[in-house]
Design an enzyme around this catalytic site. Sequence first.
Site, PDB file in Angstrom:
ATOM      1  N   PRO A 185      -6.614   2.794 -10.810  1.00  0.00           N
ATOM      2  CA  PRO A 185      -7.513   3.421  -9.840  1.00  0.00           C
ATOM      3  C   PRO A 185      -6.868   4.689  -9.292  1.00  0.00           C
ATOM      4  O   PRO A 185      -6.110   4.665  -8.329  1.00  0.00           O
ATOM      5  CB  PRO A 185      -7.667   2.343  -8.760  1.00  0.00           C
ATOM      6  CG  PRO A 185      -6.391   1.566  -8.828  1.00  0.00           C
ATOM      7  CD  PRO A 185      -5.931   1.610 -10.256  1.00  0.00           C
TER       8      PRO A 185
ATOM      9  N   ASP B 288      -1.673   6.791  -8.733  1.00  0.00           N
ATOM     10  CA  ASP B 288      -2.226   5.439  -8.753  1.00  0.00           C
ATOM     11  C   ASP B 288      -2.354   4.961  -7.307  1.00  0.00           C
ATOM     12  O   ASP B 288      -1.349   4.772  -6.619  1.00  0.00           O
ATOM     13  CB  ASP B 288      -1.288   4.529  -9.552  1.00  0.00           C
ATOM     14  CG  ASP B 288      -1.853   3.136  -9.775  1.00  0.00           C
ATOM     15  OD1 ASP B 288      -2.697   2.695  -8.973  1.00  0.00           O
ATOM     16  OD2 ASP B 288      -1.420   2.473 -10.733  1.00  0.00           O
ATOM     17  N   HIS B 289      -3.587   4.761  -6.855  1.00  0.00           N
ATOM     18  CA  HIS B 289      -3.812   4.421  -5.452  1.00  0.00           C
ATOM     19  C   HIS B 289      -3.309   3.015  -5.111  1.00  0.00           C
ATOM     20  O   HIS B 289      -3.258   2.634  -3.934  1.00  0.00           O
ATOM     21  CB  HIS B 289      -5.305   4.539  -5.114  1.00  0.00           C
ATOM     22  CG  HIS B 289      -5.560   5.188  -3.788  1.00  0.00           C
ATOM     23  ND1 HIS B 289      -4.871   4.835  -2.646  1.00  0.00           N
ATOM     24  CD2 HIS B 289      -6.417   6.177  -3.422  1.00  0.00           C
ATOM     25  CE1 HIS B 289      -5.309   5.572  -1.635  1.00  0.00           C
ATOM     26  NE2 HIS B 289      -6.244   6.396  -2.079  1.00  0.00           N
ATOM     27  N   ARG B 290      -2.914   2.231  -6.109  1.00  0.00           N
ATOM     28  CA  ARG B 290      -2.364   0.913  -5.828  1.00  0.00           C
ATOM     29  C   ARG B 290      -0.942   0.987  -5.289  1.00  0.00           C
ATOM     30  O   ARG B 290      -0.502   0.087  -4.571  1.00  0.00           O
ATOM     31  CB  ARG B 290      -2.369   0.047  -7.102  1.00  0.00           C
ATOM     32  CG  ARG B 290      -3.749  -0.272  -7.651  1.00  0.00           C
ATOM     33  CD  ARG B 290      -3.634  -0.996  -8.978  1.00  0.00           C
ATOM     34  NE  ARG B 290      -2.987  -0.167  -9.989  1.00  0.00           N
ATOM     35  CZ  ARG B 290      -2.714  -0.590 -11.230  1.00  0.00           C
ATOM     36  NH1 ARG B 290      -3.050  -1.823 -11.598  1.00  0.00           N
ATOM     37  NH2 ARG B 290      -2.146   0.216 -12.102  1.00  0.00           N
TER      38      ARG B 290
ATOM     39  N   CYS C 285       0.457   3.597  -3.471  1.00  0.00           N
ATOM     40  CA  CYS C 285       0.617   4.298  -2.200  1.00  0.00           C
ATOM     41  C   CYS C 285      -0.732   4.805  -1.713  1.00  0.00           C
ATOM     42  O   CYS C 285      -1.715   4.809  -2.463  1.00  0.00           O
ATOM     43  CB  CYS C 285       1.611   5.457  -2.324  1.00  0.00           C
ATOM     44  SG  CYS C 285       1.023   6.829  -3.357  1.00  0.00           S
TER      45      CYS C 285
END
Length: 516
Positions: A309, A486-488, A490
């Site tokens: 994501p 990758d928004h997972r 940070c």
Amino acid sequence: MGNTKVFLLPDLGEGLTEADLVSWLVAVGDEISVDQPIAEVETAKSMVEVPSPYAGTVEILHGQPGETLDVGKPLISVRPAGAPAGAVAGDAAVRDAAPREAGGTSKDGTDTGGDAQGEAYREEEKAGSGNVLIGYGTPAGAGITRRTRAPRRAAFPAAPEQDSAGRVSAEERTMDDLILLRTRVPGRLGAVISPLVRRMAKNNGVDLGSLNGSGDRGLILRRDVEAAMTAPQAVVEKAPEAPTPATEPSRAPEPSTASGADVLPTPAADRAPDSVDARTGLGVSRREPVKGIRKAVAANMTRSRKEIPEATVWVDVDATALLDLRASLKAAQPESTPGLMAFLARFVTAGLKRYPELNTRIVTADDGSLELVSFDGINLGFAAQTDRGLVVPSIRRAESLTARELDGEIRRLTAVVRESKATPQELGSGTFTLNNYGVFGVDGSAAIINHPEVAILGIGRIIDKPWVVDGQLAVRKVTELTLTFDHRVCDGGTAGGFLRFVADAVENPMGLLTDL
């Protein structure tokens, strides 16, 4: 049975199931030595010279240049020096041994322990076997205990009783072939899979790169492939491969042009030269298989889009001070002045030390949960354009290098990849990627993350733009920095903080360089 040795195409890293044979470096009848390169093969993004584990006379070359070869299938047959010419000793044994290697299957899909050879192989794979591609080195002692494991006699064709020495020789020849069947390149231990599981996945259209293994340390087992075969998404992914004659019932049969068909094109020999695309009505001028570097890029980018994501942030940066600094250094020391990429690489490594979340990797733990893996160091990848496509070599331990040392590594690795001589370690060990797409004359790009990394920083072209300096309008050298992350791993605060750190370093390079 003759004494000819059969060398099987080894697994060249990350459980790859095939490789493209580029060229032979030897011919039938040639005398070769141990570790002598015998063939060039292309897999993923690297061109690899495969060395021979045997010395002797070349008897058979199993394949033609341009052909795609399966891992675990014969590559070359060699008759040892002094041995009489005769039948190939390894083909039948390997063909019979490979399917039996994994043993039976229990109710839960795991391999049973009835096959001692298969069980030993699974234990080696889960532990990160020391078996490696011959010529790249094996840890001390590795292979000794493996050679002393007796293969199950029932797994091979019955043969008349021979004397003790003859039986040992036959068993050792078979064990040599099995060891070569599961060879690996060091430093790529990942979720290794057995040849049987690889074959099952390939025959059923299962993408092993998308599976999370249920075995120890993420090992992909037979049950994982079977589960993927029955999952709905597996059917969707396989659908484009099937012909769809119903799309044009009134037409004569034509090559399928359903969604995805042009990604798996029909060989030129199997179609009429004047074939017409059913969807557009246009004539098809060319079809060619997607293979080699383009196939690897397609698979990696697809996986990145499916699994990560991602989010993107960007900022315009005044690079005038950086260009002035480099110009002054070049005037004083023209032969040793680092390029702009080297300075940017230095700023990036400094930024990753401050924001280490962007120098991580997400993996699936044994219980199916996600783990964030942090690294004690930075392997900085950078995109390099070659005649064979875009490749991403990485500078190992980049955080320990000066700008001049980084510049030297960038130049060295660029030359290596353009000559197609990069090793799997140089191409597959990055933890963060730097991409200078400004060389193509573009300002920005929402780049796709180089899976399994978690971030990529892009640099656009540097052009003259109006800029406010001390309240006055001026013409400055401006570029755009774009960070996709990758928004997972940070949130935007971390990503924005890292991007701002690098931007400040570009605008005030002396301030950062003097503090490092």
